[in-house]
Design a protein around this motif. Structure first.
Motif, short mmCIF file in Angstrom:
data_model
loop_
_atom_site.label_atom_id
_atom_site.label_comp_id
_atom_site.label_asym_id
_atom_site.label_seq_id
_atom_site.Cartn_x
_atom_site.Cartn_y
_atom_site.Cartn_z
N ARG A 126 -5.47 4.19 -14.61
CA ARG A 126 -5.39 5.18 -13.54
C ARG A 126 -5.28 4.47 -12.20
NH1 ARG A 126 -10.24 9.44 -15.29
NH2 ARG A 126 -9.47 9.87 -17.39
N ASP A 127 -4.61 5.13 -11.28
CA ASP A 127 -4.45 4.55 -9.95
C ASP A 127 -4.05 5.68 -9.00
OD1 ASP A 127 -3.05 3.10 -7.63
OD2 ASP A 127 -3.83 1.42 -8.80
N PRO A 128 -4.58 5.68 -7.77
CA PRO A 128 -4.16 6.72 -6.81
C PRO A 128 -2.67 6.68 -6.49
CG PRO A 128 -6.16 5.60 -6.05
CD PRO A 128 -5.65 4.83 -7.22
N MET A 129 -2.02 5.55 -6.75
CA MET A 129 -0.60 5.42 -6.43
C MET A 129 0.28 5.66 -7.66
SD MET A 129 -0.97 4.90 -3.31
CE MET A 129 0.68 4.56 -2.73
N PHE A 130 -0.30 6.22 -8.73
CA PHE A 130 0.50 6.62 -9.88
C PHE A 130 1.11 8.00 -9.62
CE2 PHE A 130 -1.58 4.01 -13.54
CZ PHE A 130 -1.02 2.87 -12.99
N LEU A 131 2.36 8.17 -10.00
CA LEU A 131 3.03 9.47 -9.96
C LEU A 131 3.39 9.88 -11.38
CD1 LEU A 131 5.50 9.19 -6.93
CD2 LEU A 131 3.40 10.52 -7.03
N GLU B 159 9.14 14.14 2.38
CA GLU B 159 9.40 14.50 3.78
C GLU B 159 8.94 13.42 4.75
OE1 GLU B 159 7.40 18.19 4.20
OE2 GLU B 159 8.94 19.36 3.13
N ALA B 160 8.30 12.36 4.26
CA ALA B 160 7.84 11.26 5.11
C ALA B 160 8.74 10.04 4.88
CB ALA B 160 6.38 10.93 4.80
N CYS B 161 8.47 8.99 5.64
CA CYS B 161 9.31 7.79 5.61
C CYS B 161 8.54 6.59 5.06
CB CYS B 161 9.82 7.47 7.02
SG CYS B 161 10.71 5.90 7.16
N CYS B 162 9.33 5.63 4.61
CA CYS B 162 8.88 4.26 4.38
C CYS B 162 7.92 4.12 3.20
CB CYS B 162 8.25 3.67 5.64
SG CYS B 162 9.21 3.97 7.14
N SER B 163 8.28 4.63 2.05
CA SER B 163 7.53 4.40 0.82
C SER B 163 8.51 4.02 -0.28
CB SER B 163 6.71 5.63 0.42
OG SER B 163 7.57 6.70 0.06
N THR B 164 7.97 3.51 -1.39
CA THR B 164 8.79 3.04 -2.51
C THR B 164 8.23 3.62 -3.81
OG1 THR B 164 9.25 0.97 -1.36
CG2 THR B 164 9.68 1.02 -3.72
N ILE B 165 9.12 4.08 -4.67
CA ILE B 165 8.74 4.53 -6.01
C ILE B 165 9.46 3.64 -7.02
CG2 ILE B 165 8.83 6.39 -7.70
CD1 ILE B 165 8.67 8.38 -5.47
N VAL B 166 8.69 2.96 -7.87
CA VAL B 166 9.24 2.13 -8.94
C VAL B 166 9.16 2.93 -10.23
CG1 VAL B 166 9.05 -0.02 -10.22
CG2 VAL B 166 8.55 0.02 -7.76
N MET B 167 10.29 3.09 -10.90
CA MET B 167 10.35 3.90 -12.12
C MET B 167 10.65 2.99 -13.30
SD MET B 167 12.32 7.31 -10.76
CE MET B 167 11.48 8.38 -11.92
N PRO B 168 9.69 2.81 -14.24
CA PRO B 168 9.97 2.05 -15.46
C PRO B 168 11.05 2.74 -16.29
CG PRO B 168 7.60 2.32 -15.12
CD PRO B 168 8.28 3.22 -14.15
N PRO B 169 11.57 2.07 -17.31
CA PRO B 169 12.65 2.66 -18.12
C PRO B 169 12.25 4.01 -18.73
CG PRO B 169 12.47 0.31 -18.57
CD PRO B 169 11.31 0.66 -17.68
N ARG C 44 0.82 -1.23 0.00
CA ARG C 44 0.00 0.00 0.00
C ARG C 44 0.84 1.27 0.00
NH1 ARG C 44 -0.23 2.15 5.12
NH2 ARG C 44 0.53 0.82 6.81
N ASN C 45 2.16 1.15 0.25
CA ASN C 45 3.02 2.33 0.27
C ASN C 45 3.94 2.38 -0.95
OD1 ASN C 45 4.55 0.13 1.00
ND2 ASN C 45 5.78 1.23 2.50
N MET C 46 3.56 1.71 -2.03
CA MET C 46 4.38 1.70 -3.24
C MET C 46 3.73 2.55 -4.32
SD MET C 46 5.80 -1.49 -5.55
CE MET C 46 4.22 -1.84 -6.29
N TYR C 47 4.54 3.43 -4.93
CA TYR C 47 4.09 4.28 -6.03
C TYR C 47 4.74 3.81 -7.33
CZ TYR C 47 2.74 7.49 -2.25
OH TYR C 47 2.19 8.04 -1.12
N LEU C 48 4.04 4.03 -8.43
CA LEU C 48 4.57 3.71 -9.75
C LEU C 48 4.67 4.98 -10.57
CD1 LEU C 48 5.43 1.60 -11.87
CD2 LEU C 48 3.03 1.42 -12.54
#
Length: 396
Positions: free
Chosen positions: A97-102, A120-130, A61-65
């Motif tokens: 679409r997704d709320p966790m899309f950046l 500024e917060a902790c403990c999340s992940t951003i996965v960046m495609p090529p 739940r704390n992962m962004y794409l």
């Protein structure tokens, strides 16, 4: 010989009893076989099944794409493959679409208030495609560049996939000098190192080079604090860099400078000097996911995302948590001013609003008196100067 009409009916119970007895004997034999040391028990089989990764995979739940202009959104594009692999997104209005899309509003996402709050917060992940269609270019020493470093250093994880562009992104914004393999090509295969975390044990032990889809880097160019996950004797195709920052030693009461990069091996010395480190991970997977078919790299990406989501122990320092105004992760609060009792005492000893108002009024009166005295002294000086310049009286 002809049997009487009632004889078959009389022998039917005898036949049924024989069949039932054979079945009981077979079950007893099977049970004895299961109890033998050469065959594991049902509990052992169940335990081994539970050691595998749960399917189907569901994203944390704390992962962004990252879904910006740099990502290939086409049906067989690399971004679409990774989105499908991570099971993110819903079809709305003819697009995913997704709320966790950046990045839905382009690379301007890095300038948005949303990314500022995330950094500024902790403990999340951003996965960046090529990066296939664009590359985010900002001044590395200004606000956006500093925000990208703050995001990782605040206990977060940045997972990059692809090749040369992603290596340049790491070098540019995190001040490294990672070099691609000689000729920008490593034939592989890439073996898993023996000291990887337990989450990688179910992943393929060897990952292939698929044409020129995998971009490896030189091991000797990796910075201090790096962990190689897949590699060859000279190159690394998947690795994680521990990135740390600490308070600027040039800070004083009148100046507040941005935090500075610190090598992980120097974090202990910085903590003794009263400037504890805050760390995160920058992870790299050298496969560009250009193949439209599943591969052994898919499961590895899911596991790398999980092992990179571990918060480094440096982020549990109570002094750092007090500075960041965060709750402790695992460490107990023992220092003065960090418990609820100390906070209650501070509130009790704080000046009352009425006293603060009176002090403010007194300060304003003193300021007005100083301004009036300065104006009177200025006026008196001008009068003396004008009197000194006055000449002798003229004729009447």
């Amino acid at each position: 010989r002809k049997l009487p009409l009632g004889e078959p009916a009389m022998r039917l119970p005898t036949l049924s009893a024989a069949v039932a007895a054979c079945g009981v004997v077979a079950l007893l034999g099977l049970a004895a076989l299961m109890r033998s040391p050469s065959h594991p028990s049902a509990d052992e089989l169940l335990l081994k099944i539970h050691l595998r990764a749960h399917e189907p995979y569901s994203p944390p739940r704390n992962m962004y794409l990252w879904w910006g202009d740099t990502t290939n959104h086409r049906f067989e594009g690399s971004g679409e493959h990774i989105r499908h692999l991570l099971h993110m997104g819903n079809i709305e209005g003819g697009e995913w679409r997704d709320p966790m899309f950046l990045g839905n509003n382009g690379v301007a996402t890095f300038r948005s208030q949303r990314f500022r709050r995330i950094s500024e917060a902790c403990c999340s992940t951003i996965v960046m495609p090529p990066f296939e269609w664009d590359f985010p270019v900002y001044n590395v020493h200004k606000v956006i560049g500093q925000r990208l470093r703050n995001y990782v250093a605040n206990g977060n994880m940045l997972v990059l996939t692809g090749g040369i562009m992603e290596i340049e992104f790491i070098n540019r914004y995190y001040f490294y000098n990672i070099e691609p393999a000689d000729g920008n090509y490593s034939p592989g295969p890439f073996n898993m190192l023996p000291d990887v975390p337990a989450a990688m044990k179910e992943c393929p032990r060897v990952l292939p080079q698929k044409g020129i889809s995998v971009t490896a880097v030189k091991k000797r160019s990796l910075p201090s604090g790096s962990t190689i996950i897949y590699g060859t004797p000279h190159n690394a195709a998947a690795f994680a860099i521990k990135f740390c920052m600490a308070e600027n030693p040039m800070n004083d009461e009148s100046t507040t400078l941005p935090p500075v990069k610190v090598l992980p091996r120097d974090c202990e010395a910085n903590a003794k000097a009263g400037r504890p480190c805050s760390c995160g991970f920058v992870c790299y997977m050298g496969y560009n996911w250009s193949d439209k078919y599943p591969s052994r790299w898919d499961k590895s990406l899911q596991s790398v995302q999980q092992i990179c989501s571990v918060v480094p122990p440096e982020n549990s320092d109570p002094r750092l948590l007090k500075t960041l105004e965060l709750a402790p992760i695992d460490a107990p609060r023992t220092r003065k001013g960090e418990t609820e009792k100390d906070a209650a005492e501070e509130r009790a000893n704080a000046p009352k609003p009425q006293l603060r108002q009176e002090a403010k009024q007194q300060e304003e009166r003193e300021m007005e008196e100083r301004v009036e005295k300065k104006a009177e002294a200025k006026l008196e000086g001008e009068m003396k100067r004008s009197a000194g310049r006055q000449g002798p009286p003229g004729p009447r």
